[in-house]
Design a protein around this motif. Structure first.
Motif, PDB file in Angstrom:
ATOM      1  N   SER A 215       0.828  -1.209   0.000  1.00 36.82           N
ATOM      2  CA  SER A 215       0.000   0.000   0.000  1.00 36.82           C
ATOM      3  C   SER A 215       0.858   1.253   0.000  1.00 36.82           C
ATOM      4  O   SER A 215       0.577   2.215  -0.729  1.00 36.82           O
ATOM      5  CB  SER A 215      -0.936   0.006   1.214  1.00 36.82           C
ATOM      6  OG  SER A 215      -1.883  -1.024   1.140  1.00 36.82           O
ATOM      7  N   ILE A 216       1.897   1.235   0.808  1.00 38.81           N
ATOM      8  CA  ILE A 216       2.791   2.393   0.871  1.00 38.81           C
ATOM      9  C   ILE A 216       3.581   2.533  -0.421  1.00 38.81           C
ATOM     10  O   ILE A 216       3.770   3.647  -0.938  1.00 38.81           O
ATOM     11  CB  ILE A 216       3.724   2.270   2.088  1.00 38.81           C
ATOM     12  CG1 ILE A 216       2.906   2.331   3.390  1.00 38.81           C
ATOM     13  CG2 ILE A 216       4.786   3.367   2.074  1.00 38.81           C
ATOM     14  CD1 ILE A 216       3.701   2.036   4.634  1.00 38.81           C
ATOM     15  N   LEU A 217       4.041   1.401  -0.969  1.00 41.14           N
ATOM     16  CA  LEU A 217       4.831   1.433  -2.204  1.00 41.14           C
ATOM     17  C   LEU A 217       3.990   1.910  -3.387  1.00 41.14           C
ATOM     18  O   LEU A 217       4.364   2.879  -4.075  1.00 41.14           O
ATOM     19  CB  LEU A 217       5.388   0.042  -2.506  1.00 41.14           C
ATOM     20  CG  LEU A 217       6.127  -0.111  -3.844  1.00 41.14           C
ATOM     21  CD1 LEU A 217       7.379   0.750  -3.864  1.00 41.14           C
ATOM     22  CD2 LEU A 217       6.472  -1.584  -4.108  1.00 41.14           C
ATOM     23  N   THR A 218       2.880   1.236  -3.657  1.00 37.31           N
ATOM     24  CA  THR A 218       2.067   1.608  -4.817  1.00 37.31           C
ATOM     25  C   THR A 218       1.440   2.991  -4.645  1.00 37.31           C
ATOM     26  O   THR A 218       1.365   3.770  -5.605  1.00 37.31           O
ATOM     27  CB  THR A 218       0.964   0.565  -5.066  1.00 37.31           C
ATOM     28  OG1 THR A 218       0.114   0.465  -3.904  1.00 37.31           O
ATOM     29  CG2 THR A 218       1.565  -0.793  -5.359  1.00 37.31           C
ATOM     30  N   GLY A 219       1.012   3.293  -3.421  1.00 34.52           N
ATOM     31  CA  GLY A 219       0.429   4.608  -3.162  1.00 34.52           C
ATOM     32  C   GLY A 219       1.463   5.715  -3.270  1.00 34.52           C
ATOM     33  O   GLY A 219       1.168   6.810  -3.767  1.00 34.52           O
ATOM     34  N   GLY A 220       2.684   5.422  -2.798  1.00 31.59           N
ATOM     35  CA  GLY A 220       3.748   6.425  -2.883  1.00 31.59           C
ATOM     36  C   GLY A 220       4.108   6.754  -4.322  1.00 31.59           C
ATOM     37  O   GLY A 220       4.306   7.925  -4.684  1.00 31.59           O
ATOM     38  N   ILE A 221       4.178   5.726  -5.173  1.00 34.98           N
ATOM     39  CA  ILE A 221       4.481   5.952  -6.595  1.00 34.98           C
ATOM     40  C   ILE A 221       3.339   6.722  -7.257  1.00 34.98           C
ATOM     41  O   ILE A 221       3.568   7.650  -8.051  1.00 34.98           O
ATOM     42  CB  ILE A 221       4.736   4.618  -7.312  1.00 34.98           C
ATOM     43  CG1 ILE A 221       6.009   3.955  -6.765  1.00 34.98           C
ATOM     44  CG2 ILE A 221       4.862   4.825  -8.823  1.00 34.98           C
ATOM     45  CD1 ILE A 221       6.263   2.563  -7.296  1.00 34.98           C
ATOM     46  N   LEU A 241      -1.931  12.889  -0.775  1.00 35.66           N
ATOM     47  CA  LEU A 241      -0.834  12.092  -0.210  1.00 35.66           C
ATOM     48  C   LEU A 241      -1.389  11.017   0.722  1.00 35.66           C
ATOM     49  O   LEU A 241      -0.983   9.851   0.674  1.00 35.66           O
ATOM     50  CB  LEU A 241       0.148  12.987   0.536  1.00 35.66           C
ATOM     51  CG  LEU A 241       1.403  12.291   1.082  1.00 35.66           C
ATOM     52  CD1 LEU A 241       2.610  13.230   1.042  1.00 35.66           C
ATOM     53  CD2 LEU A 241       1.214  11.798   2.517  1.00 35.66           C
ATOM     54  N   LEU A 242      -2.342  11.417   1.550  1.00 33.81           N
ATOM     55  CA  LEU A 242      -2.948  10.472   2.485  1.00 33.81           C
ATOM     56  C   LEU A 242      -3.883   9.507   1.755  1.00 33.81           C
ATOM     57  O   LEU A 242      -3.853   8.295   1.991  1.00 33.81           O
ATOM     58  CB  LEU A 242      -3.719  11.239   3.560  1.00 33.81           C
ATOM     59  CG  LEU A 242      -2.862  12.142   4.460  1.00 33.81           C
ATOM     60  CD1 LEU A 242      -3.740  13.104   5.245  1.00 33.81           C
ATOM     61  CD2 LEU A 242      -2.026  11.311   5.409  1.00 33.81           C
ATOM     62  N   PHE A 243      -4.699  10.056   0.852  1.00 33.76           N
ATOM     63  CA  PHE A 243      -5.676   9.249   0.111  1.00 33.76           C
ATOM     64  C   PHE A 243      -4.993   8.122  -0.665  1.00 33.76           C
ATOM     65  O   PHE A 243      -5.509   7.006  -0.737  1.00 33.76           O
ATOM     66  CB  PHE A 243      -6.455  10.159  -0.844  1.00 33.76           C
ATOM     67  CG  PHE A 243      -7.502   9.462  -1.659  1.00 33.76           C
ATOM     68  CD1 PHE A 243      -8.753   9.194  -1.125  1.00 33.76           C
ATOM     69  CD2 PHE A 243      -7.248   9.084  -2.973  1.00 33.76           C
ATOM     70  CE1 PHE A 243      -9.726   8.561  -1.883  1.00 33.76           C
ATOM     71  CE2 PHE A 243      -8.214   8.448  -3.732  1.00 33.76           C
ATOM     72  CZ  PHE A 243      -9.459   8.190  -3.181  1.00 33.76           C
ATOM     73  N   ALA A 244      -3.833   8.419  -1.246  1.00 31.25           N
ATOM     74  CA  ALA A 244      -3.137   7.436  -2.080  1.00 31.25           C
ATOM     75  C   ALA A 244      -2.515   6.310  -1.272  1.00 31.25           C
ATOM     76  O   ALA A 244      -2.250   5.235  -1.824  1.00 31.25           O
ATOM     77  CB  ALA A 244      -2.049   8.134  -2.906  1.00 31.25           C
ATOM     78  N   MET A 245      -2.278   6.540   0.023  1.00 32.70           N
ATOM     79  CA  MET A 245      -1.578   5.528   0.818  1.00 32.70           C
ATOM     80  C   MET A 245      -2.383   5.007   2.003  1.00 32.70           C
ATOM     81  O   MET A 245      -1.844   4.358   2.893  1.00 32.70           O
ATOM     82  CB  MET A 245      -0.228   6.086   1.277  1.00 32.70           C
ATOM     83  CG  MET A 245       0.769   6.227   0.146  1.00 32.70           C
ATOM     84  SD  MET A 245       2.440   6.673   0.689  1.00 32.70           S
ATOM     85  CE  MET A 245       2.255   8.444   0.866  1.00 32.70           C
ATOM     86  N   PHE A 246      -3.673   5.306   2.028  1.00 29.85           N
ATOM     87  CA  PHE A 246      -4.526   4.744   3.064  1.00 29.85           C
ATOM     88  C   PHE A 246      -4.580   3.222   2.955  1.00 29.85           C
ATOM     89  O   PHE A 246      -4.340   2.654   1.876  1.00 29.85           O
ATOM     90  CB  PHE A 246      -5.953   5.289   2.936  1.00 29.85           C
ATOM     91  CG  PHE A 246      -6.172   6.614   3.607  1.00 29.85           C
ATOM     92  CD1 PHE A 246      -5.672   6.862   4.863  1.00 29.85           C
ATOM     93  CD2 PHE A 246      -6.896   7.610   2.975  1.00 29.85           C
ATOM     94  CE1 PHE A 246      -5.872   8.082   5.493  1.00 29.85           C
ATOM     95  CE2 PHE A 246      -7.113   8.825   3.585  1.00 29.85           C
ATOM     96  CZ  PHE A 246      -6.601   9.064   4.848  1.00 29.85           C
TER      97      PHE A 246
END
Length: 292
Positions: A215-221, A241-246
């Protein structure tokens, strides 16, 4: 900064802890409560927020960013699933459809104030519609658009946006009634989320850790591409930033159970990833607040 992060997260984690205690000692069946919330309280929150939200071309970048946040992880999971021999239909939806309801709306409200409610609801509606259309298309057969058209959330959003765009005002007592009904949605989301933590099984810890890392990896990219390619205001950038890595939305488990796609594994992804927010959320929130 630490005091600000604690003051934002304390009400959210506090209500989730209340839900955990209720789930542990009282053991209520939250299914009818969640159904009532998703079919009545949340649509009321959606309607009362979107009907007064200023609508112009400034919202287009935010909607584009929400699409990026959903579609980029889907593309990234193709090589990841191939390389690690993971079931794409099981592992990909939790990376695409995050907890934009139970966690996002309360967090955005406490972190960024009342001005964040309308865009938070817009992100939630967008994510829900994509989940019930693109998400269902990914894991099932048939026409998922019919599912979207029947959703009270979608119907209330469509009505609110139509009234907003044509400039028809809502009778104030009616607006106050829907606003009051919608205020019940956020506490129920948090209490329900906390109650679900009672179902955590330690045998699923490895799966949960894997899912959290992905989640952190794909959301961070996805967020990096959003940052580079889509012009957003500071508030919307912080929210994305938060929405992409929730962590994954609970609906991922419901769909996995409905279509028999390793529901126990998906349950571990959802529960552990949301539980581990105790660790990941303060770090993400600190980064988001630093954009100021």
């Amino acid at each position: 900064m630490l005091n600000q992060v604690v003051s934002i997260l304390f009400p959210i984690l506090g209500l989730a802890f209340v839900g955990l205690c209720i789930g542990y000692w009282i053991k209520p069946d939250f299914r009818p409560i969640n159904r009532l919330n998703i079919d009545a309280f949340v649509p009321a929150l959606v309607f009362s927020s979107l009907v007064v939200m200023p609508l112009d071309i400034e919202q287009i970048p935010l909607l584009s960013a929400s699409l990026f946040a959903v579609l980029i992880p889907a593309l990234l999971m193709l090589p990841i699933c191939y390389f690690f021999k993971l079931n794409y239909k099981v592992w990909t939806p939790p990376q695409m459809f995050r907890n934009s309801g139970n966690l996002a709306i309360p967090l955005f409200t406490y972190a960024f104030g009342e001005t964040a409610i309308a865009p938070a609801v817009l992100l939630f509606v967008m994510s829900s519609c994509l989940h019930f259309s693109l998400g269902l298309a990914l894991i099932s057969k048939g026409n998922p658009l019919l599912q979207v058209a029947r959703m009270p959330i979608f119907l209330s959003a469509a009505l609110a946006l139509t009234l907003n765009l044509v400039g028809i005002g809502v009778w104030e007592p009616l607006y106050n009634a829907t606003s009051l009904l919608g205020q019940a949605a956020i506490p129920i989301m948090l209490v329900s989320l906390g109650a679900q933590m009672c179902n955590i099984k330690m045998s699923g810890l490895k799966t949960g850790l894997w899912c959290t890392g992905l989640s952190i990896l794909t959301g961070g990219i996805a967020f990096l591409l959003i940052y580079l390619l889509i012009p957003l205001s500071t508030l919307h950038l912080q929210m994305m930033l938060l929405f992409a890595m929730f962590p994954p939305a609970v609906m991922n488990y419901m769909f996995a159970e409905r279509f028999d796609l390793e529901p126990d594994k998906v349950a571990s992804m959802v529960l552990f990833s949301n539980f581990l927010c105790i660790i990941t959320l303060p770090m993400m929130l600190t980064v988001a607040l630093s954009f100021n």
